[in-house]
Design an enzyme around this catalytic site. Structure first.
Site, PDB file in Angstrom:
ATOM      1  N   PHE A  60       0.396  -3.034   1.020  1.00 34.41           N
ATOM      2  CA  PHE A  60       0.641  -4.819   0.803  1.00 34.41           C
ATOM      3  C   PHE A  60       2.061  -4.968   1.371  1.00 34.41           C
ATOM      4  O   PHE A  60       2.312  -6.194   1.377  1.00 34.41           O
ATOM      5  CB  PHE A  60       0.317  -5.373  -0.587  1.00 34.41           C
ATOM      6  CG  PHE A  60      -0.742  -4.526  -1.312  1.00 34.41           C
ATOM      7  CD1 PHE A  60      -2.096  -5.189  -0.866  1.00 34.41           C
ATOM      8  CD2 PHE A  60      -0.585  -3.934  -2.412  1.00 34.41           C
ATOM      9  CE1 PHE A  60      -3.418  -4.532  -1.182  1.00 34.41           C
ATOM     10  CE2 PHE A  60      -1.767  -3.192  -2.780  1.00 34.41           C
ATOM     11  CZ  PHE A  60      -3.115  -3.613  -2.479  1.00 34.41           C
ATOM     12  N   SER A  61       2.621  -4.414   1.903  1.00 33.42           N
ATOM     13  CA  SER A  61       4.184  -4.319   2.064  1.00 33.42           C
ATOM     14  C   SER A  61       4.237  -4.774   3.543  1.00 33.42           C
ATOM     15  O   SER A  61       3.168  -4.441   4.552  1.00 33.42           O
ATOM     16  CB  SER A  61       5.073  -3.003   2.073  1.00 33.42           C
ATOM     17  OG  SER A  61       6.059  -3.268   2.611  1.00 33.42           O
TER      18      SER A  61
ATOM     19  N   PRO B 163       1.377   1.452  -6.106  1.00 32.06           N
ATOM     20  CA  PRO B 163       2.064   1.776  -4.834  1.00 32.06           C
ATOM     21  C   PRO B 163       1.792   0.582  -3.948  1.00 32.06           C
ATOM     22  O   PRO B 163       0.840   0.168  -3.783  1.00 32.06           O
ATOM     23  CB  PRO B 163       1.795   2.979  -4.083  1.00 32.06           C
ATOM     24  CG  PRO B 163       1.181   3.918  -5.537  1.00 32.06           C
ATOM     25  CD  PRO B 163       0.507   2.931  -6.654  1.00 32.06           C
ATOM     26  N   CYS B 164       2.845   0.010  -3.452  1.00 31.83           N
ATOM     27  CA  CYS B 164       3.064  -1.152  -2.691  1.00 31.83           C
ATOM     28  C   CYS B 164       2.793  -1.042  -1.240  1.00 31.83           C
ATOM     29  O   CYS B 164       2.690  -1.971  -0.303  1.00 31.83           O
ATOM     30  CB  CYS B 164       4.171  -2.082  -2.982  1.00 31.83           C
ATOM     31  SG  CYS B 164       5.637  -1.198  -2.420  1.00 31.83           S
ATOM     32  N   THR B 165       2.599   0.249  -0.743  1.00 29.89           N
ATOM     33  CA  THR B 165       2.500   0.359   0.744  1.00 29.89           C
ATOM     34  C   THR B 165       1.260  -0.397   1.254  1.00 29.89           C
ATOM     35  O   THR B 165       1.590  -0.860   2.417  1.00 29.89           O
ATOM     36  CB  THR B 165       2.266   1.878   1.009  1.00 29.89           C
ATOM     37  OG1 THR B 165       3.030   2.491   0.466  1.00 29.89           O
ATOM     38  CG2 THR B 165       2.135   2.135   2.566  1.00 29.89           C
TER      39      THR B 165
END
Length: 383
Positions: free
Chosen positions: A95-96, A91-93
């Site tokens: 690093f977004s 899940p990229c949260t």
């Protein structure tokens, strides 16, 4: 062709990388060379979407932190060392860019960042021939340097010689200016070489066009034939900024309504995110489709519609249009309501981008001959 080669899919989500894997080497007269042997995600909705589109694939709905490699291997019917690939995007949260307003995101303190370590653990314990990890470009930013460096070092310590690169989806035939970082490594320690760029055009960072490449696939190329289409519930951009949104020309955003452009002088220059009131330019690829856009966040379609009150209004992209812009199949099924679907697709990997990377890796591993590519793909790669 003998039995297709097995792949373990982690953080599968809507299955963008899974679709890329299954399409690898597929031609009009032959099936692909890879199969997803097991897919896992902690969200039940993601698994329902996968089940509708990959009915033969075993799935596991479980937190990866409580999932052993043996459990994954057993479901796949494999032993350590037998998987051809491990794929997935944690899940990229953390690093977004959309999360940078949170202090814990800016400081890389989000506990989900540890999921990168879980990915490494599964690679260590399943010993695939190679792996593909993808994530948002933000993972490579200086604010996350410690996490990214640790990830690469851990994979290096396993002997996989990881190679990382940020790829612009539009440069590989995707009608979207989406940037994703890919990390690829081989068990034999040989360096992976990323596929050459096949398309060129104007992006937010590059105004030079390489005439030796194919032109970018535009939004109109991708979804123009879907017009007039079937209206969807809650597609009309109405409310506080509804009228302003309808007046923004294709390819423009809220800046149209500043003192520097031809709209109304309502907003201060660069006072909002770029995507605020953003309209698609039919002659360019779409901007990045977001997973959880606010009510005024685009890109919205370049054409207006007439609202229930008889006024012209911008509209949100419809599900068939989202699928096309993500290069998902037209008949792909997604579980949930419109918001759920946008979130699943917005978090996914464009299928065409994933496929280019997967096929390059399979060629370099000796599992795929270019003769297995379609005629169109061979033209794109200059074969």
């Amino acid at each position: 062709m003998n039995e297709r080669l097995p792949v373990i899919s982690l953080f599968s989500g809507a299955g963008g990388l899974d679709l890329a894997v299954e399409a690898c080497g597929r031609t009009d007269d032959a099936a692909g060379i890879l199969r997803v042997a097991v897919a896992t995600d902690y969200e039940p909705q993601a698994l329902r979407t996968l089940a509708m589109n990959f009915p033969e694939t075993p799935t596991l709905c479980k937190d990866i932190r409580q999932t052993s490699a043996d459990e994954l291997l057993d479901l796949a019917g494999l032993s350590a060392g037998e998987p051809t690939l491990v794929i997935g995007g944690p899940p990229c949260t953390p690093f977004s860019k959309s999360g940078f307003w949170l202090e814990e995101k800016r400081g890389s303190l989000d506990p989900n960042a540890s999921l990168l370590d879980e990915y490494v653990r599964v690679v260590r314990d399943t010993r695939p021939e190679a792996f593909i990890l993808e994530n948002v470009q933000g993972l490579t930013y200086s604010t996350h340097r410690a996490q990214f460096t640790r990830l690469l070092q851990q994979l290096e310590d396993l002997g996989y010689n990881p190679r990382a690169k940020v790829l612009l989806a539009a440069e590989y035939g995707v009608p979207q200016l989406r940037r994703r970082v890919f990390v690829v490594g081989r068990r034999d320690g040989k360096a992976f070489h990323f596929p050459p760029i096949t398309h060129s055009g104007v992006s937010e960072r590059d105004r030079k066009i390489d005439a030796t490449k194919l032109p970018f696939v535009t939004a109109h190329d991708a979804i123009g034939d879907l017009l007039p289409g079937t209206p969807e519930s809650r597609e009309v951009v109405d409310g506080e900024y509804g009228e302003l949104a309808s007046e923004v020309p294709p390819g423009q955003n809220y800046l149209w309504h500043t003192d520097r452009y031809g709209g109304r002088d309502v907003f201060k220059w660069r006072s909002r995110y770029w995507t605020f009131l953003l309209r698609l330019d039919p002659d360019r690829p779409a901007s990045t489709l977001q997973a959880q856009p606010g009510p005024w966040v685009g890109p919205f379609h370049w054409e207006n519609v007439v609202s229930a009150s008889g006024e012209k209004r911008a509209r949100r992209l419809r599900v068939p249009e989202l699928l096309r812009l993500m290069t998902f199949p037209d008949d792909f099924k997604l579980d949930g309501n419109r918001t759920d679907i946008q979130r699943q697709l917005g978090n996914a990997v464009p299928v065409q981008l994933g496929k280019v990377v997967v096929e390059a890796l399979m060629e370099q591993l000796g599992h795929l001959d270019r003769s297995r590519r379609s005629h169109h793909q061979q033209l794109e790669l200059g074969a």
